[in-house]
Enzyme design. Sequence first.
Site, PDB file in Angstrom:
ATOM      1  CD  GLU A  43      -2.916   1.248   0.257  1.00  0.00           C
ATOM      2  OE1 GLU A  43      -3.670   2.237   0.227  1.00  0.00           O
ATOM      3  OE2 GLU A  43      -2.990   0.305  -0.562  1.00  0.00           O
ATOM      4  CG  LEU A  91      18.273  -0.053  -4.144  1.00  0.00           C
ATOM      5  CD1 LEU A  91      18.474  -1.554  -4.324  1.00  0.00           C
ATOM      6  CD2 LEU A  91      19.406   0.718  -4.791  1.00  0.00           C
ATOM      7  CE  LYS A 132      13.868  -3.990  -1.452  1.00  0.00           C
ATOM      8  NZ  LYS A 132      13.312  -4.098  -0.095  1.00  0.00           N
ATOM      9  NE  ARG A 153      17.358   3.303   4.230  1.00  0.00           N
ATOM     10  CZ  ARG A 153      16.817   2.475   3.346  1.00  0.00           C
ATOM     11  NH1 ARG A 153      17.498   2.138   2.259  1.00  0.00           N
ATOM     12  NH2 ARG A 153      15.621   1.956   3.553  1.00  0.00           N
ATOM     13  CD  GLU A 190      18.224  -4.967   5.061  1.00  0.00           C
ATOM     14  OE1 GLU A 190      16.990  -4.840   5.157  1.00  0.00           O
ATOM     15  OE2 GLU A 190      18.936  -4.231   4.349  1.00  0.00           O
ATOM     16  CB  CYS A 428     -27.075 -30.202   6.926  1.00  0.00           C
ATOM     17  SG  CYS A 428     -26.316 -30.136   8.566  1.00  0.00           S
TER      18      CYS A 428
END
EC number: 6.5.1.2
Length: 691
Positions: A43, A91, A132, A153, A190, A428
């Site tokens: 999203e 990226l 990734k 970062r 990472e 049922c």
Amino acid sequence: MARTQAEPPASQPDARAAWLRDQLERANYAYYVLDQPDLPDAEYDRLFRELQQLETDHPELVTPDSPTQRVGGEAAGGFTPVVHDAPMLSLNNGFADEDIVAFDKRVADALAKTTDLAGSVTDPVEYACELKFDGLAISLRYEQGVFVQAATRGDGTTGEDVTENVRTIRSIPLKLKGKHVPAVLDVRGEVLMFKRDFARLNERQRAAEQREFANPRNAAAGSLRQLDSKITAQRPLSFFAYGIGVLDGMPMPDTHSALLDWYESLGLPVNRERAVVHGAEGLLDFFRKVGEKRESLPYDIDGVVYKVNRRDEQERLGFVSRAPRFALAHKFPAQEALTKLVAIDVQVGRTGAITPVARLEPVFVGGATVTNATLHNEDEVRRKDIRIGDTVIVRRAGDVIPEVVGALLDRRPADAAEFVMPTECPVCGSKIERLPDEAIARCTGGLFCPAQRKQALWHFAQRRALDIDGLGEKIIDQLVELNLVRTPADLFNLGFATLAELDRFAEKSAQNLIDSLEKAKHTTLARFIYGLGIRHVGESTAKDLAKHFGSLTPIMDASIEELLEVNDVGPIVAESLHQFFAEEHNRTVIEQLRAPGKVTWPEGPPAPKAPQGVLAGKTVVLTGTLPNLTRDAAKEMLEAAGAKVAGSVSKKTDYVVAGAEAGSKLAKAEELGIPVLDEDGLHQLLEGNTP
């Protein structure tokens, strides 16, 4: 994080752009600062791409603080800010094969224009391909080969100092290997948590009655940003190196693949799932191969990364404001997406399990369009507070059945309706029951319920029940789908001509099944009870019921209290039996099975009621010669009182009855402290008195 601003239409670009910026900034804050992401990645990507396109179409709408002009969120309070010597850029993303082909063409065209042969056809571009990871990007700084600092970062320019926490990650070397190390090296990589480590961490969280983590990525991020590094040290974090910031004192490797090889020689952890390929075809082939093994990897990934391999070509291609032109993240189809829950129905499984199912507005997630998703059970719906009309997060990973992860409460409409479990089976009409201490509600229709029909027939025919040889699942599927069989009683109405017409069913097979059905008409009461497929009633319980009652009618009419008198029948089994026989549908099918020419079995009188005296269930050993009773007489009297007479003494022995010349059994009883009785003591026990 509440998102109360009304969503403007696309026909109002100014307002739409402002709304998109607000949504993305709120998501960034929740993701990077609070470590509480409240918007699925898919999203976020969709909103980001829409804002990018809007700003491309209307350049005047671009603002300096637009999320398209920077990487992520600001540094959170509690950690010292760190300014990166080289920016940690994110990226650009590609999703479809066409995106990858277009990326390769852009790169090839740009490289061609910077050569003397501008615009001419060149050899396919060489790329380095990697995974990734779904973790947290960090930068490690080494000076003279010694680890001195780690930073997140952050917004790409300024991150947070997490040095002390990173020191606790055992896969990160505190000193680089080798005699020749650079004066300064910024390693980009990472921090992540392997799947097995994540599972163990949540086990510990449960044991300590602490909140569990939603996924490995959240666990890794939360662990890395602990203010107390002692807590981080207890978390099983891992690290993979994949990039470089600053390098002083040594020449830069000529290619990205050479950089990763050099990192390995320095003792830095580098993932082995990497390759050097050529052109778009090579990129897509790598993507497909990784996709095939994705679920079996020991860590989570959400795509692969392509980088132009040659360093000089990377420099010629350069950067855009937000990302390098020489690299692209090729993302897998999103595993989570947002959609609207329009209804909640219930589904009846083969064993009668009632499962709430979310009916959704169609959404593309996990590589497929999803319109239905499981809600597991009533308790899960309540726990997640999912209501009809909600905007919900749907997750689909690999071949796993799509599920509703949760609802966005800030988007809940005023008329959202709570789910109410029906009281009758939608197939049922039988009563729906939920036993104590069970999460699953079930239809009690049993043999009558069409949703349970195939499973009921297969169970009825299996070897330990009616033993109908030749009636396998494929034959049952055909019989039910052609509406030839509705209940087990219908099996005995099948004729040779009907069976011979079934797909791949030869005349010999038809005759063999007719013979098996004829043979199955003569069975035992225990097999018949087991074949009915009553929940919680296995072979042993079926035998106990047959032995206790002797015939079927008393079992069908028994109260819960009477059922509890049967050996090894507890409250759950008694309740299940009582519910099954209380359903008129089930009684009708049983009467059809007992009709003349159908199933028969020998019946007998009910077993004598088990003694309830002080000897009931006790283990007694006889040894020596008693004054007045023979050993056989004493044994019969003990067994009639409900005792078990054993031949040797053990810790499980309750009493030893000893006469003259008792021998070693008496000695063993005295050694173990087991009560020893004479004949008078035995008579006291038999009369109900404890000696």
